[in-house]
Design an enzyme around this catalytic site. Structure first.
Site, PDB file in Angstrom:
ATOM      1  N   ASP A 176       0.932  -1.146   0.005  1.00 17.99           N
ATOM      2  CA  ASP A 176       0.006  -0.004  -0.237  1.00 17.99           C
ATOM      3  C   ASP A 176       0.910   1.342  -0.014  1.00 17.99           C
ATOM      4  O   ASP A 176       1.519   1.357   0.979  1.00 17.99           O
ATOM      5  CB  ASP A 176      -1.044  -0.161   1.416  1.00 17.99           C
ATOM      6  CG  ASP A 176      -1.904   1.075   1.151  1.00 17.99           C
ATOM      7  OD1 ASP A 176      -1.971   1.605   0.252  1.00 17.99           O
ATOM      8  OD2 ASP A 176      -2.703   1.291   2.216  1.00 17.99           O
ATOM      9  N   ASP A 236      -2.786   2.534  -6.180  1.00 13.95           N
ATOM     10  CA  ASP A 236      -1.760   2.689  -5.162  1.00 13.95           C
ATOM     11  C   ASP A 236      -1.487   1.368  -4.339  1.00 13.95           C
ATOM     12  O   ASP A 236      -1.139   1.390  -3.336  1.00 13.95           O
ATOM     13  CB  ASP A 236      -1.789   3.860  -4.280  1.00 13.95           C
ATOM     14  CG  ASP A 236      -3.298   4.122  -3.779  1.00 13.95           C
ATOM     15  OD1 ASP A 236      -4.045   3.174  -4.073  1.00 13.95           O
ATOM     16  OD2 ASP A 236      -3.329   4.931  -2.829  1.00 13.95           O
ATOM     17  N   GLU A 237      -2.373   0.393  -4.663  1.00 15.30           N
ATOM     18  CA  GLU A 237      -2.478  -0.815  -3.729  1.00 15.30           C
ATOM     19  C   GLU A 237      -2.346  -1.950  -4.635  1.00 15.30           C
ATOM     20  O   GLU A 237      -3.044  -2.283  -5.745  1.00 15.30           O
ATOM     21  CB  GLU A 237      -3.772  -0.822  -3.054  1.00 15.30           C
ATOM     22  CG  GLU A 237      -3.890  -0.541  -1.665  1.00 15.30           C
ATOM     23  CD  GLU A 237      -5.092  -0.607  -1.240  1.00 15.30           C
ATOM     24  OE1 GLU A 237      -5.708  -1.707  -0.688  1.00 15.30           O
ATOM     25  OE2 GLU A 237      -6.252   0.366  -1.413  1.00 15.30           O
TER      26      GLU A 237
END
Lengths: 365, 351
Positions: free
Chosen positions: B12, B105-106
């Site tokens: 993350d 973003d993950e």
């Protein structure tokens, strides 16, 4: 609880309810069958919380009671027993002793208190249907149920009870099967429900050739009572698509074809379809039907058969599996295929209230 | 049937959008920075400086400015974030074939095939990200997706945390139920009313009971509260729909109010579709209502675009089904035509 029972009777009874048993092992009680002994009957019940089934079988009961035992394991044991006489005793700690000839099994069960109760059908609308009619109707429609989980309203059979008719519909958006039958019921009972696939499958297993099935419907649940069995299921919530609007009206041309001949031809030709070009082409002209398939990297197949067709020359492509499915599940010798043009849905009919709408495939050429 | 023990890493990025903006503009160092659309009026994300003032992502901009008047508010630059995301995904690809991005973003990585300790692998991935992008990432390491995702939050920012097999039981015992995926504020409240605060408490509840209260989700809760999650890391997970929903502090009691609440949801939905999913064809639209008794109804019909008029009709249709019951959540969305079901050479559909 203590009873003697015939091995085959016990096995049949268990097999009728065991399909529902949860494959998830997280809650052991859902893997168990509830056994209730009373009078001269055993009642066997299973549930996965969505669908539940119960059945009654004859047994020689020495003392009554209720307990639960692991369903699959029990079936496996009973199936293998050496003698047709089976004696079962379940003690207060839910430990079952099973004796048959020289064999002895001890299995650990769970308290019946843990077993989830069946839902309440006090306020239900009631219908009586003919078992054979319902069985045939399900057979003629259920193959078209969608398996696409994102379209959950299509993951079942739509059942409408209105205007003295029962209408069953299944579709996956590419083909649609519909059956209608006249049914008598009070006007106040009119309702539309969607019965989930799992319940449809179980019901098909239970339905026989003769007798009635009593159907009870509440806002969220449906129950079927038939022979010695009860099936209950949650209903699918949501709005079924307006399927009437996709059923074409007047067709330009009707083709009359022998069902088995068509089925066998399509099947053979479909051997030369591939994942990339998964279509068979039907070309009609002067009482002739030419069925072809070709896959650039494999080869091609062609078959011609005699049909009744007087219209203009036309061709249309279908997914062969979608074309064969209704042909496999109908009994009539002759089927009618109503066509408009190569980009419009084809409609397969027989001489009873059944229809199958099939969207064509676009093929470049 | 049970597969061997898996090694799952959840990566993350730390306040990804804000971090990229700060890298691009070194003069912002030390200042509270947020990225957000002024038009939409909420923060998309903000940096840790801003969080000290109580700013949070998804907070209305005016509220954020009340708490932190000198907040630097920057416009969203999706193009730039997408580019960075691509660079990071290339790094993931060096370590695993099974990579499942959840957003820009993950991502989940399944590194079961690597012999090395998954904690060392996670550290290496984070180092590589830092070298390549000058951005920091946090990681969670566990035997399944659910636990890995919880773990990545544990040492944030720029840290990592592993939940080892023999630690799962103790870890779950004290974990607040709010940490469970899918448990929002209202569900949490409902669970609290049953006297349950932690996953340990939740473990005491019989499955049948959970099913009765929460339906299918109750059955998920049964497993999740024990740290069990069988979902696979699925690299081809194709987005099936895009939707937008909101839970209201005060129940919505009339259909007029409902329509009023629906309007911004549709606008945001249209924006999301335009910004992120324009490559997908829409098959149908839907409106979901959750009533105060937690029952849910979804009205849907086929549509080819984000059609506000049709969605409004769907809200009324769904409202009708509630028979006047107050509504706590409204959602609107569109489902896509599956990829590979193209226009040409394919099966035609009726709906």
């Amino acid at each position: 609880m203590k009873f003697q029972i015939d091995r085959e009777t016990f096995l049949e009874g268990l097999q009728q309810v065991q399909h529902v048993v949860s494959t998830r092992t997280t809650l052991p009680i859902l893997s168990n069958v509830l056994i209730e002994a009373d009078g001269d009957e055993l009642k066997l019940t299973t549930t996965d919380l969505d669908v539940g089934v119960s059945g009654r079988i004859k047994a020689d009961i020495e003392s009554g009671g209720a307990s639960t035992l692991p369903a699959r394991r029990l079936v496996n044991i009973i199936r293998e027993l050496p003698s047709s006489d089976v004696a079962v005793e379940i003690d207060g700690d839910n430990v079952a002793s099973i004796r048959s000839g020289p064999s002895f099994f001890k299995i650990l069960g769970l308290d019946q208190e843990e077993f989830p109760p069946f839902p309440d059908f006090d306020e239900a609308k009631e219908f009586a249907l003919d078992q054979k009619t319902l069985r045939d109707s399900l057979r003629k429609t259920s193959y078209a149920i969608s398996t696409d989980e994102t379209r959950y309203v299509l993951n079942g059979i739509f059942c409408s009870l209105k205007d003295g008719m029962m209408t069953l519909v299944a579709t996956d958006g590419r083909r649609l099967a519909m059956v209608e039958h006249e049914v008598e019921f009070p006007a106040g009972n009119e309702t539309d429900v969607i019965i989930p696939t799992k319940a449809v499958n179980e019901l098909q297993r239970l339905l026989g050739e003769v007798g009635e099935v009593r159907v009870r419907i509440t806002d969220s649940q449906i129950a079927f009572e038939l022979n010695q069995n009860v099936l209950v299921s949650k209903l699918i919530e949501g709005n079924y698509p307006n399927f009437r609007q996709v059923i074409p009206g007047e067709a330009n041309d009707r083709v009359t074809i022998e069902r088995e001949v068509l089925l066998n031809s399509v099947h053979r030709v479909s051997l030369l379809t591939s994942e990339k070009s998964n279509s068979v082409k039907l070309m009609f002209e002067d009482d002739q039907l030419h069925i072809t398939a070709n896959s650039p990297e494999i080869g091609e197949a062609k078959e011609s058969l005699h049909v009744q067709y007087k219209g203009k020359k036309m061709s249309i492509a279908f997914n062969p599996d979608f074309l064969m499915a209704p042909l496999r599940n109908l009994d009539q010798d002759e089927v009618f295929l109503d066509l408009i043009d190569e980009m419009s849905p084809g409609v397969l009919k027989v001489d009873e209230p059944f229809l199958y709408v099939l969207m064509p495939m676009r093929v470049s050429q | 049937m049970e597969e061997g023990r898996r090694k799952i890493i959840h990566i993350d990025m730390d306040c990804f959008y804000a971090a990229i903006e700060m890298r691009e503009r070194p003069e912002l160092k030390g200042l509270p920075v947020a990225v957000g659309g002024r038009k939409r009026g909420v923060l998309t994300t903000c940096n840790y400086e801003a969080r000290k003032y109580g700013c949070r992502s998804a907070m209305p901009t005016f509220q954020a400015l009340e708490r932190c008047p000198h907040l630097v508010l920057l416009p969203v630059r999706f193009e730039l974030y997408r580019q960075e995301s691509q660079r990071i995904r290339k790094i993931f690809a060096e370590f695993a074939d099974l990579v499942e991005p959840l957003s820009l973003d993950e991502a989940y990585l399944d590194v079961s095939h690597l012999r090395s300790n998954p904690e060392a692998v996670a550290a290496e991935i984070r180092d590589r990200i830092r070298e390549t992008t000058q951005l920091t990432a946090s990681a969670g390491i566990a035997a399944n997706k659910f636990l890995a995702k919880i773990a990545s939050d544990w040492r944030k920012p720029d840290g990592q945390f592993a939940i080892r097999e023999d630690e799962v039981e103790a870890f779950m015992k004290t974990l607040p139920i709010e940490k469970i995926w899918g448990v929002g504020q209202r569900t949490a409240e409902k669970i609290h009313r049953l006297g349950v605060r932690t996953c340990g408490d939740l473990q005491q509840m019989p499955l049948v009971e959970l099913d009765r209260h929460f339906g299918k989700f109750g059955r998920d809760l049964y497993e999740l509260s024990r740290g069990i999650d069988h979902r696979r890391v699925n690299p081809n997970r194709e987005r099936k729909s895009v939707s937008n929903e909101r839970t209201f502090f005060e129940d919505v009691t009339t259909s007029e109010q409902g329509l009023e609440k629906l309007t911004p949801l549709i606008e945001e939905l249209a924006e999301d579709y335009r910004d992120k999913h324009r490559d997908r064809r829409i098959r149908e639209g839907f409106v979901k209502l959750k009533f105060t008794d937690f029952s849910i109804t979804t009205a849907q019909r086929s549509m080819q675009e984000v059609d506000a008029t049709e969605l409004r009709k769907l809200l009324l249709e769904a409202w009708e089904r509630g028979g006047g019951r107050p509504v706590r959540l409204i959602g609107a969305g569109v489902r896509f035509v599956p990829l590979g079901e193209g226009e040409s050479g394919g099966q035609m559909r009726m709906f």
